[in-house]
Structure formats: structure tokens, C-alpha cells
Write an enzyme that holds these catalytic residues in place. Sequence first.
Site, PDB file in Angstrom:
ATOM      1  N   ASP A 140       0.810  -1.226   0.000  1.00  0.00           N
ATOM      2  CA  ASP A 140       0.000   0.000   0.000  1.00  0.00           C
ATOM      3  C   ASP A 140       0.838   1.269   0.000  1.00  0.00           C
ATOM      4  O   ASP A 140       0.446   2.295   0.565  1.00  0.00           O
ATOM      5  CB  ASP A 140      -0.963   0.014   1.208  1.00  0.00           C
ATOM      6  CG  ASP A 140      -1.847  -1.218   1.236  1.00  0.00           C
ATOM      7  OD1 ASP A 140      -2.236  -1.692   0.158  1.00  0.00           O
ATOM      8  OD2 ASP A 140      -2.139  -1.710   2.346  1.00  0.00           O
ATOM      9  N   LYS A 172       1.901   2.107  -5.145  1.00  0.00           N
ATOM     10  CA  LYS A 172       2.430   1.516  -6.388  1.00  0.00           C
ATOM     11  C   LYS A 172       1.500   1.807  -7.569  1.00  0.00           C
ATOM     12  O   LYS A 172       1.953   2.133  -8.657  1.00  0.00           O
ATOM     13  CB  LYS A 172       2.585  -0.014  -6.223  1.00  0.00           C
ATOM     14  CG  LYS A 172       3.582  -0.395  -5.126  1.00  0.00           C
ATOM     15  CD  LYS A 172       3.644  -1.892  -4.923  1.00  0.00           C
ATOM     16  CE  LYS A 172       2.387  -2.483  -4.322  1.00  0.00           C
ATOM     17  NZ  LYS A 172       2.107  -2.108  -2.925  1.00  0.00           N
ATOM     18  N   GLY A 212      -4.454  -4.354  -3.738  1.00  0.00           N
ATOM     19  CA  GLY A 212      -5.451  -3.302  -3.969  1.00  0.00           C
ATOM     20  C   GLY A 212      -4.676  -2.056  -4.352  1.00  0.00           C
ATOM     21  O   GLY A 212      -4.036  -1.438  -3.511  1.00  0.00           O
ATOM     22  N   HIS A 213      -4.675  -1.733  -5.646  1.00  0.00           N
ATOM     23  CA  HIS A 213      -3.888  -0.600  -6.145  1.00  0.00           C
ATOM     24  C   HIS A 213      -4.830   0.506  -6.591  1.00  0.00           C
ATOM     25  O   HIS A 213      -5.707   0.287  -7.416  1.00  0.00           O
ATOM     26  CB  HIS A 213      -3.003  -1.035  -7.319  1.00  0.00           C
ATOM     27  CG  HIS A 213      -1.993  -2.073  -6.931  1.00  0.00           C
ATOM     28  ND1 HIS A 213      -1.124  -2.649  -7.816  1.00  0.00           N
ATOM     29  CD2 HIS A 213      -1.705  -2.628  -5.726  1.00  0.00           C
ATOM     30  CE1 HIS A 213      -0.355  -3.521  -7.176  1.00  0.00           C
ATOM     31  NE2 HIS A 213      -0.690  -3.524  -5.910  1.00  0.00           N
ATOM     32  N   GLN A 229       1.952  -6.108  -3.299  1.00  0.00           N
ATOM     33  CA  GLN A 229       2.377  -6.275  -1.905  1.00  0.00           C
ATOM     34  C   GLN A 229       3.647  -5.445  -1.637  1.00  0.00           C
ATOM     35  O   GLN A 229       3.877  -4.476  -2.326  1.00  0.00           O
ATOM     36  CB  GLN A 229       2.605  -7.753  -1.576  1.00  0.00           C
ATOM     37  CG  GLN A 229       1.346  -8.589  -1.434  1.00  0.00           C
ATOM     38  CD  GLN A 229       0.646  -8.928  -2.745  1.00  0.00           C
ATOM     39  OE1 GLN A 229       1.260  -9.461  -3.649  1.00  0.00           O
ATOM     40  NE2 GLN A 229      -0.612  -8.622  -2.857  1.00  0.00           N
TER      41      GLN A 229
HETATM   42  P1  GDP Z   1      -0.702   0.349  -3.563  1.00  0.00           P
HETATM   43  O1  GDP Z   1      -1.317  -0.923  -3.060  1.00  0.00           O
HETATM   44  O2  GDP Z   1       0.774   0.377  -3.326  1.00  0.00           O
HETATM   45  O3  GDP Z   1      -1.046   0.646  -4.993  1.00  0.00           O
HETATM   46  O4  GDP Z   1      -1.323   1.515  -2.672  1.00  0.00           O
HETATM   47  P2  GDP Z   1      -2.864   1.706  -2.232  1.00  0.00           P
HETATM   48  O5  GDP Z   1      -3.638   2.157  -3.420  1.00  0.00           O
HETATM   49  O6  GDP Z   1      -3.342   0.506  -1.508  1.00  0.00           O
HETATM   50  O7  GDP Z   1      -2.730   2.842  -1.137  1.00  0.00           O
HETATM   51  C1  GDP Z   1      -2.169   4.089  -1.434  1.00  0.00           C
HETATM   52  C2  GDP Z   1      -3.220   5.182  -1.187  1.00  0.00           C
HETATM   53  O8  GDP Z   1      -2.597   6.435  -1.174  1.00  0.00           O
HETATM   54  C3  GDP Z   1      -4.283   5.286  -2.262  1.00  0.00           C
HETATM   55  O9  GDP Z   1      -5.492   5.658  -1.680  1.00  0.00           O
HETATM   56  C4  GDP Z   1      -3.757   6.404  -3.180  1.00  0.00           C
HETATM   57  O10 GDP Z   1      -4.781   7.068  -3.899  1.00  0.00           O
HETATM   58  C5  GDP Z   1      -3.144   7.301  -2.165  1.00  0.00           C
HETATM   59  N1  GDP Z   1      -1.991   8.094  -2.627  1.00  0.00           N
HETATM   60  C6  GDP Z   1      -0.980   7.746  -3.457  1.00  0.00           C
HETATM   61  N2  GDP Z   1      -0.053   8.725  -3.504  1.00  0.00           N
HETATM   62  C7  GDP Z   1      -0.490   9.701  -2.680  1.00  0.00           C
HETATM   63  C8  GDP Z   1       0.057  10.939  -2.237  1.00  0.00           C
HETATM   64  O11 GDP Z   1       1.147  11.348  -2.617  1.00  0.00           O
HETATM   65  N3  GDP Z   1      -0.668  11.658  -1.335  1.00  0.00           N
HETATM   66  C9  GDP Z   1      -1.868  11.221  -0.851  1.00  0.00           C
HETATM   67  N4  GDP Z   1      -2.492  11.995   0.018  1.00  0.00           N
HETATM   68  N5  GDP Z   1      -2.408  10.057  -1.233  1.00  0.00           N
HETATM   69  C10 GDP Z   1      -1.719   9.307  -2.113  1.00  0.00           C
HETATM   70  P1  IMO Z   2      -0.856  -4.193  -2.191  1.00  0.00           P
HETATM   71  O1  IMO Z   2      -0.428  -4.725  -3.541  1.00  0.00           O
HETATM   72  C1  IMO Z   2      -0.867  -4.667   2.144  1.00  0.00           C
HETATM   73  C2  IMO Z   2      -0.941  -8.747   3.721  1.00  0.00           C
HETATM   74  C3  IMO Z   2      -2.215  -9.160   4.432  1.00  0.00           C
HETATM   75  C4  IMO Z   2      -1.637 -10.129   5.459  1.00  0.00           C
HETATM   76  C5  IMO Z   2      -0.536 -10.832   4.673  1.00  0.00           C
HETATM   77  C6  IMO Z   2      -0.940 -12.170   4.082  1.00  0.00           C
HETATM   78  O2  IMO Z   2      -2.150  -3.465  -2.218  1.00  0.00           O
HETATM   79  O3  IMO Z   2       0.254  -3.411  -1.583  1.00  0.00           O
HETATM   80  P2  IMO Z   2      -2.486 -12.845   2.021  1.00  0.00           P
HETATM   81  O4  IMO Z   2      -3.942 -12.625   1.757  1.00  0.00           O
HETATM   82  O5  IMO Z   2      -1.597 -12.287   0.959  1.00  0.00           O
HETATM   83  O6  IMO Z   2      -2.154 -14.283   2.309  1.00  0.00           O
HETATM   84  O7  IMO Z   2      -2.186 -12.043   3.392  1.00  0.00           O
HETATM   85  O8  IMO Z   2      -0.174  -9.943   3.621  1.00  0.00           O
HETATM   86  N1  IMO Z   2      -1.139  -8.231   2.340  1.00  0.00           N
HETATM   87  C7  IMO Z   2      -1.071  -6.937   2.018  1.00  0.00           C
HETATM   88  N2  IMO Z   2      -0.892  -5.843   2.788  1.00  0.00           N
HETATM   89  N3  IMO Z   2      -0.966  -4.527   0.799  1.00  0.00           N
HETATM   90  C8  IMO Z   2      -1.126  -5.608   0.017  1.00  0.00           C
HETATM   91  O9  IMO Z   2      -1.136  -5.521  -1.327  1.00  0.00           O
HETATM   92  C9  IMO Z   2      -1.211  -6.884   0.616  1.00  0.00           C
HETATM   93  N4  IMO Z   2      -1.383  -8.133   0.140  1.00  0.00           N
HETATM   94  C10 IMO Z   2      -1.324  -8.951   1.215  1.00  0.00           C
HETATM   95  O10 IMO Z   2      -2.849  -8.071   5.053  1.00  0.00           O
HETATM   96  O11 IMO Z   2      -1.031  -9.414   6.508  1.00  0.00           O
HETATM   97 MG    MG Z   3      -2.819  -1.575  -1.757  1.00  0.00          MG
END
Ligand code: GDP
Ligand code: IMO
Ligand code: MG
Length: 427
Positions: free
Chosen positions: A13, A16, A40-41, A223
Site C-alpha cells: 500500500d 504503487k 489493492g492498487h 504487496q
Molecule cells: P498500492 O497498493 O501500493 O497501490 O497503494 P494503495 O492504493 O493501496 O494505497 C495508497 C493510497 O494512497 C491510495 O489511496 C492512493 O490514492 C493514495 N496516494 C498515493 N499517492 C499519494 C500521495 O502522494 N498523497 C496522498 N495523500 N495520497 C496518495
Molecule cells: P498491495 O499490492 C498490504 C498482507 C495481508 C496479510 C498478509 C498475508 O495493495 O500493496 P495474504 O492474503 O496475501 O495471504 O495475506 O499480507 N497483504 C497486504 N498488505 N498490501 C497488500 O497488497 C497486501 N497483500 C497482502 O494483510 O497481513
Molecule cells: Mg494496496
Amino acid sequence: MSTVAVVGSQWGDEGKGKVIDYLATKADMVVRAAGGNNAGHTVVIEGKKYALHLIPSGVLNPQAVNIIGNGVVFNPQAFFEEIEGLQKDGVAADKIFVSDRAHIVFPFHIELDKLYEEAKGEDSIGTTLKGIGPCYSDKIARVGLRTCDMLDIDSFKEKLAARIDDVNRTITLLLSGKPVDRDAIVDEFVDYAKRLAPYIVDTGVIVNEAIKAGKNVLFEGAQGSMLDIDLGTYPFVTSSHPGSGGFMTGAGIGINSINEVVGITKAYTTRVGAGPMVTELANAVGDEIRERGHEYGVTTGRARRCGWFDGVVVRYSSQINGTTGTALMLLDVLDEFDEIQICYAYEEGGRTIEHFPADLSLLERCVPKYKTVKGWKTDITGCKTYDSLPLEAKAYIKEIEEVTGVPVKIVSVGPGRDQTIVREEIL
Ligand code: GDP
Ligand code: IMO
Ligand code: MG
């Protein structure tokens, strides 16, 4: 030619999806190679939010070809639901290929994930319950089914029915669960097999041909490095290789195929699920970071644990990924703090620890050693250039470069595409 791997430096999270979408405007191809729909991207374009799970975040750029590589565990139901959702939003989602070597996630994997987590009780990992661990377990135990098996329907039916009979014995005899409905699952997956046929190809050939032809190829990590099955905080990890090494085996490319490795790094630390996190702030500061950063999971909606930047973690992940540049994300979340802390080492029993330890009981005892820097107390969400950032923000970035040993090449000051400061072009 430019080939860039984008990897999460922390526990996932990190942002990415945003960086992939940003870079994908110049990419010919975007490749996922590990994990599944546990990811979840988030991508935000002109205020509209898209949540991607299984489909590469490059899908929002119409010119890019999207590849789901052999290292991904592939859930057909999630795949079609995601495509339908995107099409409803006006995204064509028509340039997608799925590796013929990808392992298939079945409903019994999801059931097993749930039963194993329940059996662990207080020691549960806090998985996403998407069946990821059980599917990778089948792969490693050499009993899994792959998408290429779907291309011969009769033999697929037989293999799947036999596998379900085996799994039902485990579910009923060992885990006291209810058996899954074999015939219903076989019928459902025969239908998916027919619909999937046009997508299933040898993606390794396509990716290698693109690299050879000098195309811009982006490898999208899912991840984060600390969730790596070998190198992360085992057993509180996922079951794949989210780091740059995972792209070799998960996309079928050679070790010399990637020019640049970008470590996507939050300006602080978050973690979702169980397991140690040395800089966690279970207090009002942690709550403030969570609220300002909207730190709630995209896949499960869970509140993320929040804390200050952990330099030991990011230094370690730079080492295991061969990171050549950092994209520092969500810097704007720290806009209102008077002071900001950076962890540069841990302390345990009077000694200083600079390298991330394997032993979780040792890690649990570690306390962070912090350097305090001044906050900038300015809204930076409108900053378009590095020079326009406040001096204190630049000083914070410099500290992060020093602690991690990697140059910060991108600074993100908001979720939107236009809130991206590029110090050095990457693609
Ligand atoms: P990922 O799994 O690595 O793709 O990241 P996630 O989407 O799960 O979580 C990142 C969150 O931060 C999302 O809600 C993005 O929209 C938000 N985000 C990304 N870059 C920025 C930033 O520079 N500032 C803020 N405030 N939010 C951001
Ligand atoms: P993105 O791509 C954050 C964590 C789960 C749990 C552990 C194992 O959005 O960054 P699993 O279901 O993979 O067997 O769970 O890994 N986990 C993540 N945490 N971002 C993710 O993906 C994750 N994918 C798995 O919360 O701790
Ligand atoms: Mg994510």
C-alpha cells in the site's frame, strides 16, 4: 529500451498503483508477476478513483498492453468482475493477456484460507482471505491447476474434480469444515475456461519479445518487500516474492532484463494484518496519520496500522531489491506535524541494530532510535516542482536519502496524476 521494476519497499500500500499509472503513460507494456487479487492498487484520474486488484494498473492507459504473468495466482471470477467494473467506467480493458502457466485460485482455496486462519486463532496472520496462501501451497506441493489446463476442457474437468475430492477430505477430516460443492465448482470453472481461452497465452514470449524490440516495459510489483515469503517478517507475510527477484521467475525474464528498480516508499510506515512493526504509533499521532492518509485497505477495508518512517526497513528492502531510485509517496500527509521522526536504527538490550533481524521475538523487543526533524506546516499538495517544496520538506527528503542510501527520484504530494514531482526521469 527501458525496463523498470516498481516494487513496494515496506508492507504494501505504498502507492504503487499511482506510480505505475503515472509511468504507464510512456509504457508499451505493464506486467504483474506475483500475488493475486489480494492486492489493492488505487489510481486517481481527474478526481475519479479506480481500485485495481488483479489487473495491472497500466490498464487505464489505452496504449499499454497488460500482462498477468505466470507468477500470479489467478482468480477467474475476480478477473471478470474487475473487467466488467472497468468497462462500466468506460475503460476498454481490451489489451490483457494471462499467462498459460499461472496457477488458478479456486473457491476451495478461499475456504481453506478461512479455515486455516480460524484454526490459528489469536496467532492468525490477518490474510485478505482471497485464497492466496492455499493456492501457492498447492503450487509448491505440485498439485495445483494452471490456466493451460483449462484449454482442454475434458481433462480439466477430470483434474479439477479429483483435486476437489482430495481437498474435501482435508476440509472435513482435518479441519472440521463443510465440504465444497464439487459439481457446482466444476461447472462454474468450465464456463470460465471457455471465456478465458482468448486471454491465455505464453506471456513469457510476449514480454521477452517486447524487451528485445526495445519497448518500454514496466513491471508492477504487488504487496511489499517486507511481505516476501523468504525475506519478509515470516510467518506474517504473503506467500509470494513481491520484490524485484520475483519478476525473474514470475514473468519468465532474465536477471539482466531490468534497467531500473524503483522502490515505492511511503513517507511514513503502514502495515495491515498482524506481525511486528517497530515504529508503530498506537496513539493520537498514529491516528492522525491514518486519518490524513485515509489509511484503510482497498481490498479488505481494514484500518492500517501507522507509524513513523522506518529507515531500517527501507534500507533492507533497497538491499534485497537492488533499488536504484525511490518514489517517496504521500509526503503531503505529514503537512501538519510540528516535528517528524525518522527511525535510523533499532535498539535492543543496550545494543544498536542496523540490519533488519530475521528473528521476530528479537524484532518485538526492538525499539526505534529516532532522529527528529522540523515539520514544514505548509500545504504542499499544489507543489509542482522540487524547488517549490518548503525547505523543511527538502531536508526530510535528504534525511531519507541518507538513511536508505538511495536517491529520491519522484516525490508524490497527492493521489492525482498531476501531483507528482519528477526529479529524474525514469522511463
Ligand atoms: P498500492 O497498493 O501500493 O497501490 O497503494 P494503495 O492504493 O493501496 O494505497 C495508497 C493510497 O494512497 C491510495 O489511496 C492512493 O490514492 C493514495 N496516494 C498515493 N499517492 C499519494 C500521495 O502522494 N498523497 C496522498 N495523500 N495520497 C496518495
Ligand atoms: P498491495 O499490492 C498490504 C498482507 C495481508 C496479510 C498478509 C498475508 O495493495 O500493496 P495474504 O492474503 O496475501 O495471504 O495475506 O499480507 N497483504 C497486504 N498488505 N498490501 C497488500 O497488497 C497486501 N497483500 C497482502 O494483510 O497481513
Ligand atoms: Mg494496496
